[in-house]
Enzyme design. Structure first.
Site, PDB file in Angstrom:
ATOM      1  N   GLY A 110       0.748  -1.282   0.067  1.00 62.81           N
ATOM      2  CA  GLY A 110       0.116  -0.019   0.177  1.00 62.81           C
ATOM      3  C   GLY A 110       0.861   1.295  -0.007  1.00 62.81           C
ATOM      4  N   ASP A 111       1.885   1.340   0.742  1.00 61.15           N
ATOM      5  CA  ASP A 111       2.841   2.445   0.807  1.00 61.15           C
ATOM      6  C   ASP A 111       3.660   2.473  -0.610  1.00 61.15           C
ATOM      7  OD1 ASP A 111       2.564   3.546   3.538  1.00 61.15           O
ATOM      8  OD2 ASP A 111       3.653   1.611   4.277  1.00 61.15           O
ATOM      9  N   THR A 112       4.085   1.568  -1.133  1.00 64.18           N
ATOM     10  CA  THR A 112       4.750   1.597  -2.166  1.00 64.18           C
ATOM     11  C   THR A 112       3.768   2.152  -3.356  1.00 64.18           C
ATOM     12  OG1 THR A 112       6.382  -0.047  -1.393  1.00 64.18           O
ATOM     13  CG2 THR A 112       6.316   0.423  -3.869  1.00 64.18           C
ATOM     14  N   ALA A 129       3.300   5.815  -3.098  1.00 58.53           N
ATOM     15  CA  ALA A 129       4.319   6.437  -3.443  1.00 58.53           C
ATOM     16  C   ALA A 129       4.588   6.711  -5.087  1.00 58.53           C
ATOM     17  CB  ALA A 129       5.698   5.858  -2.786  1.00 58.53           C
TER      18      ALA A 129
END
Length: 404
Positions: free
Chosen positions: A182-184, A187
């Protein structure tokens, strides 16, 4: 390779001259900053000072496996960046940060919505001082909507975005991917947004706006995940179908699965019409290769259990290496399931510079992922190791223009 030295032979980089201020911590914001830095942007990372209660700096410095007190992950996430220590909880720290933002093209932050406004550093205030500023804001739920004030982590975003429900075996608890997808994903969507905003800024240059007009790039973690969920929503909207977890298979597309071998497992994607025929011939099932019902995907989906059983019966009697040899020769997509050890020793990774060495300040050589994507004329590069906390504070603050 050290923090101050650069590689003299690299070609011009695509984002050379772009000034980025990174206020984010941990994964999503810093991954976006890392990606911009890989292609030549000057990324100045603002980190909190050490206190009696905390070591200081981005908490990622202390995550997972450490060498001499610093995570080796840090050498990936913060390569090519500069570290400046400022305490944004103080008026003095916020004023210095605002002066750095005055000279920046891009500001990255991934705080809880409202934090920047509480500090007097919302986009309205910052853009009044720097009209060309592009502000990338990454949060769990976005800057608006009824959930915006909730704390948001990737694990929750993956669940809300629909990904977690599909991961796992039917009838068992959902599982997570072993990394913070989810973070990547957020980003990378953020980087796309920044590049789009830079293009729009360039197009808006005028006598009144010599740098062009900036804007806010608002990325929500759950939306980045949801954007990658393919047919999930339209199938529900059109047919009321709730897609279910299916283990290693890809429902509705056949055959595509993981199959047992005598000494491990492989994944095979035989779902193209001509590929399927080549696959069946390669495993000695000419009867399935010539079956008219299996000539296209809908027929194969109806008989996927039969097809998977045939493939599994063939692979289970052979070693992984033999399966790879036979199916590669038949031009059927196939691969072993790689561990870190497999990656580190794979010649293709090496040939494409996807494994590169960096040396930490303590003298440890660490191999890190290379640059993605590959640009032919203005490629990215690792020109600096990840910084020690506050390593560049004096240099960066020393070149600030005098206060207005």
């Amino acid at each position: 390779m050290n923090s101050a030295a650069s590689i003299p032979s690299i070609p011009p980089q695509a984002l050379a001259g772009l000034k980025v201020l990174e206020l984010g911590q941990l994964i999503a914001g810093p991954f976006a900053g890392k990606t911009l830095a890989d292609f030549g942007a000057e990324v100045i990372k603002i980190e909190p000072p050490a206190t009696e209660a905390a070591a200081g700096g981005d908490p990622l410095r202390q995550w997972r496996m450490l060498h001499e007190g610093t995570s080796v992950w840090w050498q990936v996430q913060s390569r090519n960046k500069k570290s400046v220590v400022l305490d944004l909880r103080t008026p003095e720290g916020r004023e210095l940060a605002a002066r750095l933002i005055d000279e920046a093209d891009v500001l990255i932050e991934n705080f809880k919505p409202g934090t920047m406004e509480k500090w007097g550093m919302g986009y309205e205030q910052l853009s009044a001082r720097n009209p060309g500023l592009i502000m990338l804001r990454i949060s769990g739920y976005g800057q608006s909507g009824p959930y915006k004030d909730r704390p948001g982590f990737a694990v929750v975003a993956e669940a809300m975005g629909g990904m977690r429900y599909l991961n796992g075996e039917p009838g068992r608890a959902p599982v997570r991917a072993g990394v913070s997808l989810g973070d990547t994903l957020a980003a990378l969507h953020g980087v796309i947004g920044v590049l789009l905003a830079l293009q729009a800024r360039h197009a808006s240059v005028s006598a009144e706006a010599p740098k062009g007009r900036g804007q806010v790039v608002d990325v929500a973690l759950y939306e980045a995940v949801f954007n990658c969920m393919e047919s999930l929503l339209p199938e529900y909207s059109a047919f009321g179908a709730v897609r279910q977890p299916a283990g290693s298979a890809l429902p509705g597309i056949a055959p595509s699965n993981a199959y047992p071998c005598a000494d491990g497992m492989v994944v095979i994607g035989g779902n193209g019409d001509s590929i399927f025929k080549r696959l069946m011939i390669a495993i000695g099932r000419d009867d399935l290769a010539t079956d008219a019902e299996l000539a296209s995907n809908p027929g194969r989906v109806r008989r996927v259990a039969e097809i998977d059983a045939a493939i599994g019966a063939w692979t289970s009697r052979r070693a992984v290496a033999q399966v790879l040899e036979v199916l590669n020769a038949a031009s059927v997509p196939v691969g072993r399931i790689y561990t870190a050890e497999d990656i580190a020793h794979d010649p293709h990774y090496r040939a494409r510079d996807m494994i590169l060495p960096v040396t930490t300040p303590e003298g440890l050589t660490v191999e890190v992922p290379g640059i993605v994507p590959k640009l032919s004329a203005t490629p990215g590069a690792i020109t600096r190791r990840a910084p020690v906390l506050g390593e560049d504070t004096d240099e960066v603050l020393g070149r600030l223009r005098p206060e207005r």
